[in-house]
Design a protein around this motif. Structure first.
Motif, short mmCIF file in Angstrom:
data_model
loop_
_atom_site.label_atom_id
_atom_site.label_comp_id
_atom_site.label_asym_id
_atom_site.label_seq_id
_atom_site.Cartn_x
_atom_site.Cartn_y
_atom_site.Cartn_z
N GLY A 1 -69.15 -32.87 61.82
CA GLY A 1 -70.16 -31.86 61.56
C GLY A 1 -69.62 -30.52 61.09
O GLY A 1 -70.39 -29.61 60.78
N VAL A 2 -68.28 -30.37 61.03
CA VAL A 2 -67.70 -29.12 60.55
C VAL A 2 -67.68 -29.16 59.02
O VAL A 2 -67.18 -30.10 58.42
N GLU A 3 -68.25 -28.14 58.41
CA GLU A 3 -68.35 -28.05 56.96
C GLU A 3 -67.26 -27.10 56.43
O GLU A 3 -67.12 -25.98 56.92
N VAL A 4 -66.52 -27.54 55.42
CA VAL A 4 -65.49 -26.71 54.81
C VAL A 4 -66.16 -25.74 53.83
O VAL A 4 -66.91 -26.15 52.95
N LEU A 5 -65.88 -24.45 54.01
CA LEU A 5 -66.41 -23.41 53.12
C LEU A 5 -65.38 -22.98 52.08
O LEU A 5 -65.75 -22.53 50.99
N ALA A 6 -64.10 -23.03 52.43
CA ALA A 6 -63.04 -22.60 51.51
C ALA A 6 -61.77 -23.38 51.81
O ALA A 6 -61.52 -23.75 52.96
N GLU A 7 -60.99 -23.62 50.77
CA GLU A 7 -59.71 -24.31 50.92
C GLU A 7 -58.61 -23.53 50.21
O GLU A 7 -58.87 -22.85 49.22
N ILE A 8 -57.41 -23.65 50.75
CA ILE A 8 -56.23 -23.11 50.09
C ILE A 8 -55.09 -24.10 50.31
O ILE A 8 -54.90 -24.60 51.42
N ASP A 9 -54.42 -24.43 49.24
CA ASP A 9 -53.30 -25.38 49.30
C ASP A 9 -53.71 -26.69 49.97
O ASP A 9 -52.94 -27.26 50.75
N GLY A 10 -54.92 -27.15 49.71
CA GLY A 10 -55.39 -28.43 50.24
C GLY A 10 -55.82 -28.41 51.69
O GLY A 10 -56.15 -29.45 52.26
N LYS A 11 -55.82 -27.24 52.33
CA LYS A 11 -56.25 -27.13 53.73
C LYS A 11 -57.47 -26.24 53.83
O LYS A 11 -57.61 -25.28 53.08
N ALA A 12 -58.33 -26.56 54.79
CA ALA A 12 -59.50 -25.72 55.03
C ALA A 12 -59.05 -24.33 55.48
O ALA A 12 -58.18 -24.19 56.34
N ALA A 13 -59.62 -23.31 54.86
CA ALA A 13 -59.32 -21.92 55.23
C ALA A 13 -60.57 -21.22 55.76
O ALA A 13 -60.49 -20.11 56.27
N GLY A 14 -61.70 -21.90 55.64
CA GLY A 14 -62.96 -21.37 56.15
C GLY A 14 -63.88 -22.53 56.46
O GLY A 14 -63.95 -23.50 55.68
N VAL A 15 -64.56 -22.46 57.60
CA VAL A 15 -65.45 -23.55 58.02
C VAL A 15 -66.74 -22.99 58.61
O VAL A 15 -66.79 -21.82 59.03
N ARG A 16 -67.74 -23.85 58.64
CA ARG A 16 -69.01 -23.51 59.29
C ARG A 16 -69.41 -24.69 60.18
O ARG A 16 -69.26 -25.85 59.80
N TYR A 17 -69.90 -24.36 61.35
CA TYR A 17 -70.37 -25.38 62.28
C TYR A 17 -71.56 -24.79 63.03
O TYR A 17 -71.40 -23.89 63.85
N GLY A 18 -72.76 -25.25 62.69
CA GLY A 18 -73.94 -24.71 63.34
C GLY A 18 -74.03 -23.21 63.16
O GLY A 18 -74.05 -22.70 62.03
N ASN A 19 -74.01 -22.48 64.24
CA ASN A 19 -74.13 -21.02 64.24
C ASN A 19 -72.80 -20.29 64.04
O ASN A 19 -72.76 -19.07 64.08
N GLN A 20 -71.71 -21.04 63.83
CA GLN A 20 -70.38 -20.44 63.80
C GLN A 20 -69.73 -20.55 62.42
O GLN A 20 -69.74 -21.61 61.81
N ILE A 21 -69.17 -19.42 61.96
CA ILE A 21 -68.35 -19.39 60.75
C ILE A 21 -66.97 -18.91 61.19
O ILE A 21 -66.85 -17.86 61.84
#
Length: 191
Positions: A144-164
């Motif tokens: 359920g964790v959504e990736v918002l941004a990536e850098i060098d193939g890794k998630a650098a920002g995520v969103r999960y429900g009420n949390q960024i």
């Protein structure tokens, strides 16, 4: 819209300036009585996560804020704020709020001298300058964790429900788009 900004250590003043730019009403959370006033969202700034975690416990803020986040209070955690939210810290036995189902690793992008900036796309925003200062990396994510941004193939920002949670410092860019995304998320949750 009233936004509490954890102000026990770190880059809280920069977040407050960003929120004021967007006509939000920020206030500093420094002690337990600051939680008595109603607020619509919470920002956990970058800084030193170990120091912040220690102060959150000593000031009696940790459990109250953890409960509010678990009950749906919208929260934006940047750099150290991401570490505070993480369910697991790969290179540390301690956790703090533990509400965001990710595993992070402290100082993954190097020490202070290894700080850098790189432009990457953020979902819902587009190209954005990502500023990394002793930044954590997101090593694993739960369902359920959504990736918002990536850098060098890794998630650098995520969103999960009420949390960024982001590994970078949007408050240091002069670009308020991440804060606007957070405020819009709060507005959308009221509908």
């Amino acid at each position: 819209m009233r936004i509490g900004v954890l102000a026990v250590q770190g880059a809280f003043a920069e977040h407050i300036a960003m929120l004021q730019k967007l006509d939000a009403e920020p206030f500093e959370i420094r002690q337990k009585r600051d939680l008595e006033q109603p607020f619509d969202g919470l920002i956990l700034p970058g800084g030193e996560s170990t120091t912040m975690g220690k102060l959150l416990r000593e000031l009696g803020l940790l459990e109250d804020l953890r409960m509010r986040i678990a009950q749906g209070l919208p929260v934006l955690g940047t750099c150290a704020g991401l570490i505070l939210l993480a369910e697991k810290i790969a290179n540390d036995a301690h956790t703090y709020f533990g509400t965001l189902p990710v595993t992070v690793q402290r100082n993954s992008y190097g020490r202070q001298l290894g700080s850098f900036s790189k432009t990457a796309d953020i979902k819902g925003i587009g190209p954005f300058p990502l500023v990394f200062i002793r930044a954590p990396s997101i090593e694993a994510m739960g369902v359920g964790v959504e990736v918002l941004a990536e850098i060098d193939g890794k998630a650098a920002g995520v969103r999960y429900g009420n949390q960024i949670g982001v590994a970078f410092h949007p408050e240091l860019t002069g670009n308020a788009a991440v804060h606007q995304l957070f405020l819009q998320r709060i507005e959308d949750s009221k509908i």
